[in-house]
Design an enzyme around this catalytic site. Structure first.
Site, PDB file in Angstrom:
ATOM      1  N   GLU A 271       0.788  -1.268   0.046  1.00 56.52           N
ATOM      2  CA  GLU A 271       0.029  -0.002  -0.123  1.00 56.52           C
ATOM      3  C   GLU A 271       1.053   1.366   0.015  1.00 56.52           C
ATOM      4  OE1 GLU A 271      -3.536   0.149  -0.030  1.00 56.52           O
ATOM      5  OE2 GLU A 271      -3.051   2.155  -0.555  1.00 56.52           O
TER       6      GLU A 271
ATOM      7  N   ASP B  79      10.255   9.116  -9.689  1.00 59.64           N
ATOM      8  CA  ASP B  79       9.300   8.551  -8.598  1.00 59.64           C
ATOM      9  C   ASP B  79       7.818   8.455  -8.995  1.00 59.64           C
ATOM     10  OD1 ASP B  79       9.212   7.877  -5.735  1.00 59.64           O
ATOM     11  OD2 ASP B  79       7.466   9.515  -6.093  1.00 59.64           O
TER      12      ASP B  79
ATOM     13  N   GLU C 257      13.627  10.911  -1.644  1.00 57.62           N
ATOM     14  CA  GLU C 257      14.136   9.456  -2.016  1.00 57.62           C
ATOM     15  C   GLU C 257      15.710   9.723  -1.557  1.00 57.62           C
ATOM     16  OE1 GLU C 257      12.688   6.852  -3.015  1.00 57.62           O
ATOM     17  OE2 GLU C 257      10.994   7.972  -2.313  1.00 57.62           O
TER      18      GLU C 257
ATOM     19  N   GLY D  68       6.665  10.826   4.190  1.00 58.08           N
ATOM     20  CA  GLY D  68       6.756  10.928   5.436  1.00 58.08           C
ATOM     21  C   GLY D  68       6.806   9.779   6.490  1.00 58.08           C
TER      22      GLY D  68
ATOM     23  N   VAL E  30       2.350   3.973  -3.077  1.00 56.83           N
ATOM     24  CA  VAL E  30       1.536   5.043  -3.654  1.00 56.83           C
ATOM     25  C   VAL E  30       0.872   5.845  -2.501  1.00 56.83           C
ATOM     26  CG1 VAL E  30       0.077   5.992  -5.298  1.00 56.83           C
ATOM     27  CG2 VAL E  30       1.335   3.952  -5.994  1.00 56.83           C
TER      28      VAL E  30
ATOM     29  N   LYS F  55       5.037   5.226  -9.704  1.00 54.69           N
ATOM     30  CA  LYS F  55       3.400   5.342  -8.921  1.00 54.69           C
ATOM     31  C   LYS F  55       2.732   5.148 -10.147  1.00 54.69           C
ATOM     32  CE  LYS F  55       5.333   7.577  -5.124  1.00 54.69           C
ATOM     33  NZ  LYS F  55       5.824   8.874  -4.545  1.00 54.69           N
TER      34      LYS F  55
END
Ligand SMILES: NC(=O)c1ccc[n+]([C@@H]2O[C@H](COP(=O)([O-])OP(=O)(O)OC[C@H]3O[C@@H](n4cnc5c(N)ncnc54)[C@H](O)[C@@H]3O)[C@@H](O)[C@H]2O)c1
Ligand SMILES: N[C@@H](CCO)C(=O)O
Length: 345
Positions: A151, A222, A211, A324, A154, A226
């Site tokens: 999960e 990135d 990253e 985060g 993304v 996604k």
């Protein structure tokens, strides 16, 4: 009470936040979720390997000073022997949280394969294996009767993949478009506040959003991963990442952000997957200056949002943290909960 033993592969910001959650909040988690969590192995490039089948003292490892490593501890070794730890530890679940490699997915891809082959579930926040080999890994998990959950790949802990797969299951989704990179969205906001690009990148790094190589954030790779994940997991179409046209935010200056704001517009890095009427599916990543009336224009900071355009509901938008440490650790917990609710199978 059910107990799941975890092996943490990669002990950086996200995995540490998960360890802190287990250290500090296990009584509440056990009471509300009905299971407990115990960490029995950790590996990290900087720390080496630690295998303690009776359970690692998380307070002790979280308090280790910078530069220390696991050698000298019972079950400890200076080398990060990931493959051995994955195969030999008695973990039920391998938590893969090493660097994302957008080109090959390695070494995370090998970690996931080894874990599934040795009969362990895998939860990961690492986009590489999911974007580059999601279908293969899901099949491998099925063959071994284990689960592969991701999960956090993304929108960090904000539920979007499982939400689309379960709550939107009966609708036709014509397009998915979103702000999918917290770092670049944060940076665009800070450029508008007058910061230089490098200063804004430094802030995003300090906040744990970026990253390991932040060019993946600002260059768009990135978001491209996604977008590939959403195309496959939500729209059922595999689009090789190298076939997704991608432009990042590196060419956008603070002056352009300010000028757009004066016209009531906001620069946003958008990832889009669109199904055309002829059935073909197109994906792209590009910055767009959105008018204030656009639902994604007001999404600021490291917040992400994704809009699903559906036949039965019209537009459904999910918004929440996109990056985060703690927020992403929650994604790992939500994956573990999904495994538990599937009966631990
Ligand atoms: N931080 C976020 O907001 C966020 C959100 C979603 C997804 N992710 C993804 O989650 C993963 C972890 O993110 P993070 O913020 O904790 O990164 P991080 O850079 O803080 O931590 C990664 C850790 O993995 C270790 N590592 C790297 N390669 C390794 C290897 N081969 N063997 C053993 N250890 C290795 C590093 O030493 C480091 O401690 C990344 O793949 C990232 O893309 C992060
Ligand atoms: N670096 C990524 C982390 C979440 O995948 C971001 O800023 O969105």
């Amino acid at each position: 009470m059910r107990c799941y033993d975890l092996a943490l592969i990669g002990f950086g910001g996200v995995a540490r936040a998960l360890a802190e959650l287990i250290r500090d909040d296990s009584a509440r988690l056990e009471a509300t979720l009905g299971f407990s969590l115990r960490v029995v192995a950790i590996t990290d490039l900087n720390l080496g390997s630690l295998l303690q089948p009776e359970g690692i003292d998380l307070a002790e490892v979280l308090a280790m000073p910078r530069g220390a490593n696991f050698s000298g501890m019972p079950g400890g070794d200076r080398d990060a022997d990931n493959e051995r730890v994955i195969r030999e530890s008695a973990a039920d679940i391998v938590v893969e949280a090493t660097f994302t490699n957008p080109a090959t997915g390695e070494p995370a891809l090998s970690h996931v394969r080894s874990a599934l082959q040795s009969g362990k579930h895998v939860v990961t926040t690492n986009k590489g294996p999911v974007a580059l080999a999601g279908a293969e890994l899901a099949e491998l998990a099925g063959v071994h009767g284990r689960r592969f959950e991701f999960e956090g790949a993304v929108m960090s802990g904000t539920p979007v993949i499982r939400f689309a797969q379960t709550q939107l299951a009966g609708t036709r989704i014509a397009s998915v478009t979103g702000i999918l990179n917290g770092t670049s969205n944060y940076i665009l906001g800070r450029l508008g506040d007058g910061l230089a690009l490098q200063e804004a990148i430094g802030e995003a790094q300090a906040l744990g959003y970026a990253e390991a190589d932040p060019t993946a954030d600002i260059g768009g790779s990135d978001v491209r991963l996604k977008v590939a994940i959403l195309a496959e997991q939500v729209m059922g179409v595999r689009i090789p990442v190298e076939q997704i046209p991608t432009t990042g935010i590196t060419e956008i200056t603070g002056a352009e952000v300010t000028a757009a704001a004066a016209e009531g517009k906001r620069w946003k890095l958008l990832g889009t997957v669109e199904r055309h009427e002829d059935g073909t599916v197109e994906a792209r990543v590009a910055p767009v200056a959105l008018g204030e009336e656009h639902p994604l224009a007001g999404v600021s900071g490291a917040t992400n949002a994704v809009t699903f355009d559906t036949d039965l509901l019209g537009q459904v938008t999910v918004s929440g943290p996109g990056a985060g440490r703690v927020e992403t650790a929650y994604a790992l917990l939500s994956d573990i909960i999904a495994i538990d609710r599937a009966g631990g199978r």
